[in-house]
Design an enzyme around this catalytic site. Structure first.
Site, PDB file in Angstrom:
ATOM      1  N   HIS A 206      59.121 124.057  -0.047  1.00 29.08           N
ATOM      2  CA  HIS A 206      58.848 125.425  -0.872  1.00 29.08           C
ATOM      3  C   HIS A 206      58.394 125.594   0.417  1.00 29.08           C
ATOM      4  O   HIS A 206      57.077 124.617   1.090  1.00 29.08           O
ATOM      5  CB  HIS A 206      57.964 125.140  -2.265  1.00 29.08           C
ATOM      6  CG  HIS A 206      57.722 125.361  -2.760  1.00 29.08           C
ATOM      7  ND1 HIS A 206      58.104 124.489  -4.079  1.00 29.08           N
ATOM      8  CD2 HIS A 206      59.733 125.386  -3.727  1.00 29.08           C
ATOM      9  CE1 HIS A 206      58.545 124.564  -5.047  1.00 29.08           C
ATOM     10  NE2 HIS A 206      59.887 125.353  -5.061  1.00 29.08           N
ATOM     11  N   ALA A 207      58.463 126.250   1.452  1.00 31.73           N
ATOM     12  CA  ALA A 207      58.232 127.010   2.882  1.00 31.73           C
ATOM     13  C   ALA A 207      57.031 127.050   2.746  1.00 31.73           C
ATOM     14  O   ALA A 207      56.158 126.466   4.001  1.00 31.73           O
ATOM     15  CB  ALA A 207      59.019 127.868   2.733  1.00 31.73           C
ATOM     16  N   ARG A 208      56.096 127.983   1.594  1.00 32.73           N
ATOM     17  CA  ARG A 208      54.516 127.997   2.239  1.00 32.73           C
ATOM     18  C   ARG A 208      53.681 127.200   1.763  1.00 32.73           C
ATOM     19  O   ARG A 208      52.782 126.982   2.136  1.00 32.73           O
ATOM     20  CB  ARG A 208      54.041 129.204   0.627  1.00 32.73           C
ATOM     21  CG  ARG A 208      54.314 129.095   0.280  1.00 32.73           C
ATOM     22  CD  ARG A 208      53.924 130.503  -1.230  1.00 32.73           C
ATOM     23  NE  ARG A 208      53.994 130.018  -2.329  1.00 32.73           N
ATOM     24  CZ  ARG A 208      54.101 131.021  -3.803  1.00 32.73           C
ATOM     25  NH1 ARG A 208      53.864 132.251  -3.376  1.00 32.73           N
ATOM     26  NH2 ARG A 208      53.852 130.795  -4.156  1.00 32.73           N
ATOM     27  N   ARG A 267      58.768 131.341  -0.162  1.00 35.16           N
ATOM     28  CA  ARG A 267      58.327 130.265  -0.690  1.00 35.16           C
ATOM     29  C   ARG A 267      60.013 129.643  -0.709  1.00 35.16           C
ATOM     30  O   ARG A 267      60.091 128.072  -0.839  1.00 35.16           O
ATOM     31  CB  ARG A 267      58.283 130.222  -2.197  1.00 35.16           C
ATOM     32  CG  ARG A 267      59.010 129.359  -3.529  1.00 35.16           C
ATOM     33  CD  ARG A 267      58.563 129.976  -4.936  1.00 35.16           C
ATOM     34  NE  ARG A 267      58.879 129.276  -5.656  1.00 35.16           N
ATOM     35  CZ  ARG A 267      58.012 127.991  -6.577  1.00 35.16           C
ATOM     36  NH1 ARG A 267      57.271 127.573  -6.196  1.00 35.16           N
ATOM     37  NH2 ARG A 267      58.849 127.106  -7.417  1.00 35.16           N
ATOM     38  N   ASN A 283      63.370 124.312  -5.443  1.00 34.09           N
ATOM     39  CA  ASN A 283      63.483 123.561  -6.704  1.00 34.09           C
ATOM     40  C   ASN A 283      63.418 123.266  -8.232  1.00 34.09           C
ATOM     41  O   ASN A 283      63.403 123.325  -8.530  1.00 34.09           O
ATOM     42  CB  ASN A 283      62.128 122.615  -6.240  1.00 34.09           C
ATOM     43  CG  ASN A 283      61.216 121.455  -7.013  1.00 34.09           C
ATOM     44  OD1 ASN A 283      62.639 120.376  -6.729  1.00 34.09           O
ATOM     45  ND2 ASN A 283      60.177 121.756  -7.617  1.00 34.09           N
ATOM     46  N   ARG A 284      64.444 124.856  -7.723  1.00 37.04           N
ATOM     47  CA  ARG A 284      65.827 124.789  -9.757  1.00 37.04           C
ATOM     48  C   ARG A 284      66.842 124.530  -8.719  1.00 37.04           C
ATOM     49  O   ARG A 284      67.586 125.420 -10.015  1.00 37.04           O
ATOM     50  CB  ARG A 284      65.209 126.745  -9.563  1.00 37.04           C
ATOM     51  CG  ARG A 284      63.421 126.420  -9.951  1.00 37.04           C
ATOM     52  CD  ARG A 284      62.567 125.860 -11.238  1.00 37.04           C
ATOM     53  NE  ARG A 284      61.547 126.120 -11.386  1.00 37.04           N
ATOM     54  CZ  ARG A 284      60.579 125.984 -10.836  1.00 37.04           C
ATOM     55  NH1 ARG A 284      60.880 124.428 -10.231  1.00 37.04           N
ATOM     56  NH2 ARG A 284      59.359 126.165 -11.218  1.00 37.04           N
ATOM     57  N   HIS A 336      53.881 118.686  -3.169  1.00 39.87           N
ATOM     58  CA  HIS A 336      53.924 119.642  -3.178  1.00 39.87           C
ATOM     59  C   HIS A 336      52.664 120.098  -2.987  1.00 39.87           C
ATOM     60  O   HIS A 336      51.201 119.561  -2.746  1.00 39.87           O
ATOM     61  CB  HIS A 336      54.374 120.508  -4.567  1.00 39.87           C
ATOM     62  CG  HIS A 336      55.727 119.787  -4.785  1.00 39.87           C
ATOM     63  ND1 HIS A 336      56.521 121.466  -4.885  1.00 39.87           N
ATOM     64  CD2 HIS A 336      57.075 119.216  -4.974  1.00 39.87           C
ATOM     65  CE1 HIS A 336      57.693 121.476  -4.825  1.00 39.87           C
ATOM     66  NE2 HIS A 336      57.870 120.078  -5.074  1.00 39.87           N
ATOM     67  N   TYR A 338      49.788 123.325  -4.728  1.00 42.34           N
ATOM     68  CA  TYR A 338      48.240 122.925  -4.609  1.00 42.34           C
ATOM     69  C   TYR A 338      47.748 122.545  -6.354  1.00 42.34           C
ATOM     70  O   TYR A 338      48.466 122.998  -7.062  1.00 42.34           O
ATOM     71  CB  TYR A 338      47.206 123.247  -3.593  1.00 42.34           C
ATOM     72  CG  TYR A 338      46.778 125.288  -4.311  1.00 42.34           C
ATOM     73  CD1 TYR A 338      46.643 125.616  -4.967  1.00 42.34           C
ATOM     74  CD2 TYR A 338      47.600 126.060  -4.120  1.00 42.34           C
ATOM     75  CE1 TYR A 338      46.325 126.180  -5.795  1.00 42.34           C
ATOM     76  CE2 TYR A 338      47.415 127.013  -5.099  1.00 42.34           C
ATOM     77  CZ  TYR A 338      46.989 127.284  -5.539  1.00 42.34           C
ATOM     78  OH  TYR A 338      46.110 128.845  -6.023  1.00 42.34           O
ATOM     79  N   TYR A 387      54.870 124.386 -17.742  1.00 38.94           N
ATOM     80  CA  TYR A 387      55.596 125.069 -17.872  1.00 38.94           C
ATOM     81  C   TYR A 387      56.750 124.252 -18.026  1.00 38.94           C
ATOM     82  O   TYR A 387      56.744 122.995 -17.658  1.00 38.94           O
ATOM     83  CB  TYR A 387      55.754 126.159 -16.465  1.00 38.94           C
ATOM     84  CG  TYR A 387      55.431 125.117 -15.500  1.00 38.94           C
ATOM     85  CD1 TYR A 387      56.830 124.690 -14.597  1.00 38.94           C
ATOM     86  CD2 TYR A 387      54.584 125.764 -14.542  1.00 38.94           C
ATOM     87  CE1 TYR A 387      57.034 124.301 -13.216  1.00 38.94           C
ATOM     88  CE2 TYR A 387      54.063 124.689 -13.392  1.00 38.94           C
ATOM     89  CZ  TYR A 387      55.403 123.785 -13.116  1.00 38.94           C
ATOM     90  OH  TYR A 387      55.691 123.461 -11.476  1.00 38.94           O
ATOM     91  N   GLU A 412      51.210 117.825  -6.587  1.00 42.13           N
ATOM     92  CA  GLU A 412      50.917 119.060  -5.814  1.00 42.13           C
ATOM     93  C   GLU A 412      49.180 118.659  -5.453  1.00 42.13           C
ATOM     94  O   GLU A 412      48.018 117.576  -5.264  1.00 42.13           O
ATOM     95  CB  GLU A 412      50.383 119.710  -6.906  1.00 42.13           C
ATOM     96  CG  GLU A 412      51.523 119.856  -7.787  1.00 42.13           C
ATOM     97  CD  GLU A 412      52.346 121.234  -7.667  1.00 42.13           C
ATOM     98  OE1 GLU A 412      51.609 122.014  -6.345  1.00 42.13           O
ATOM     99  OE2 GLU A 412      53.354 121.533  -7.925  1.00 42.13           O
TER     100      GLU A 412
END
Length: 451
Positions: A206-208, A267, A283-284, A336, A338, A387, A412
């Site tokens: 995830h980029a951010r 993201r 990641n999906r 990942h 956070y 989730y 995370e």
């Protein structure tokens, strides 16, 4: 209220191309374009201006609340079990326009507090801080005193391999990104006749989440540079190989550094989707119960799963690298940020894995090792407890025939929300140090199981 009822809940998309990596300027993010009462959607060339946007911590929420906000295009930064709550209630950090927060959160009877009052100001402050850190890092004692560009990551990985050629191999590219960038890897292998343990870890899907690739390369560098001075590391490398992909999503990462394009909070990758939107959530996109739940088929969504499993070259490249490594990995980590969690499978179902007890015990041991370094608490839990989500790396590693990595985790990293994705560079080394302790614990556990 009328505006809320009539709004489209669809994200505005970006119509810019990725710029080259330069010194970081003011950052913004493309999010939700609001209908002003009944007006049409307003396009902004470089993404939505985040005036009057804040980040809120919402408590006493259900999984249905989380799904509501995801389905309606809001940017959820973090989800966790509610602190000091033995029920299944959740808390989450969400970026919202202040007027929306007042209306919608009250309507859903959700308690909340303000985490970041002015996201525009926070992004501007971070851009200035990153620039200053990079200027001063030239004289800093450690490369990890600042965040670095994709090109600098590549150069650092090459230098590590050149400096330790006897046991470090630089793989220039395990495959190319959607925009043609190389996805490099490092393999740490002393070629000891005692090797029975194989561990894989990656960052930057995830980029951010800038702390993720920084930590991935820090862990690799600690393994490499302390091999001759740390007897514990030396003992681990006598038994274990390590394969590391520091940045799975190079295009997205480069995009977050883009001058003038203001996309620090991007993201996804940078695939051009039908309809003018960009990006797939890498990641999906894995071939494990792809897009069944906790993922979106809407291209503008932050959790867009793509047109099919492994549709994205970045995910396909990593999967092939894992499948064709020449050995089966005993453990795998997808880093990942956070929230300070150590997540384990499953994500796609609430039915625990057959290895639930072992997965939980090992992750609790990793959390304990982390806490001993700087006193930071990481929570061990299954992904589905936050989730239900399908198509993730961790689930693919664990469940896929021919891969079946039993010890699959998605930690995370720091923090728990004070800075969120805008974690200061001063926390790179402490984050790396505590997670290196966790990595050593994991390696020692695998070695003990092999003996």
């Amino acid at each position: 209220i009328l505006c809320f009822v009539l709004r489209s809940f669809r994200r505005a998309t970006l119509h810019t191309t990725t710029t080259t990596t330069t010194m970081m300027m003011t950052n913004k993010v493309c999010l939700l374009v609001v209908l002003l009462c009944c007006a049409a959607l307003v396009s902004v060339a470089y993404g939505l201006h985040l005036d009057s946007f804040s980040v809120y911590t919402v408590t006493q929420a259900t999984s249905e609340d989380v799904m509501f906000f995801e389905e309606h295009g809001y940017d959820i930064w973090r989800t966790s079990l509610s602190e000091n709550d033995t029920s299944s209630l959740l808390e989450f950090d969400i970026m919202m326009k202040q007027d929306d927060a007042r209306v919608i959160l009250a309507q859903r009877h959700l308690p909340y507090s303000v985490k970041i009052q002015d996201i525009n100001m926070a992004l501007k402050d971070e851009a200035e801080r990153v620039q200053n850190e990079r200027i001063s890092s030239a004289a800093a004692p450690s490369w990890y005193d600042a965040y670095h560009t994709y090109a600098e990551f590549v150069q650092r990985a090459q230098t590590l391999a050149q400096s330790f050629p006897s046991f470090v191999t630089y793989v220039p590219s395990i495959g190319s990104s959607i925009e043609g960038r190389a996805i490099p890897a490092l393999r740490v292998n002393t070629k000891s006749k005692n090797i029975t343990c194989h561990i894989y870890f990656e960052g930057g899907i995830h980029a951010r989440e800038w702390i993720s690739p920084a930590t991935a390369l820090y862990l690799a560098e600690q393994l490499i540079t302390t091999a001759s001075t740390d007897k514990d590391v030396s003992a681990i490398l006598d038994k274990c190989t390590f394969d590391i992909v520091p940045i799975v999503n190079p295009d997205g990462y480069v995009f977050t550094w883009g001058t003038g394009s203001s996309n620090r909070l991007w993201r996804k990758n940078r695939r051009a989707n039908q309809g003018g939107s960009f990006g797939v959530d890498l990641n999906r996109n894995w071939d494990i119960h792809w897009c069944e739940t906790g993922a979106s088929r809407t291209p503008s969504s932050d959790t867009y799963c793509g047109t099919g499993p492994f549709s994205e070259p970045e995910v396909h490249a990593v999967s092939q690298y894992v499948l064709n490594a020449g050995y089966r990995f005993d453990a795998a980590i997808d880093i990942h940020a956070y929230g300070q969690l150590i997540l384990r499978p499953p994500g796609w179902t609430k039915t625990p894995t057959v290895d639930e007890k072992e997965l939980e015990t090992v992750s609790e041991g990793m959390a304990a090792a982390i806490k001993q370094v700087h006193g930071q608490s990481y929570t061990s839990q299954a992904i589905w407890q936050l989730y239900v989500s399908s198509g993730s790396s961790v689930d693919w590693w664990y469940y896929t025939q021919g891969v079946q990595i039993k010890l699959a985790y998605g930690p995370e990293l720091r923090d728990t929300g004070r800075n969120g994705f805008l974690l200061p560079a001063a926390q790179i080394i402490p984050t790396g140090e505590e997670n290196f302790a966790a990595l050593k614990y994991l390696a020692d556990y695998v070695i003990s199981k092999k003996n």
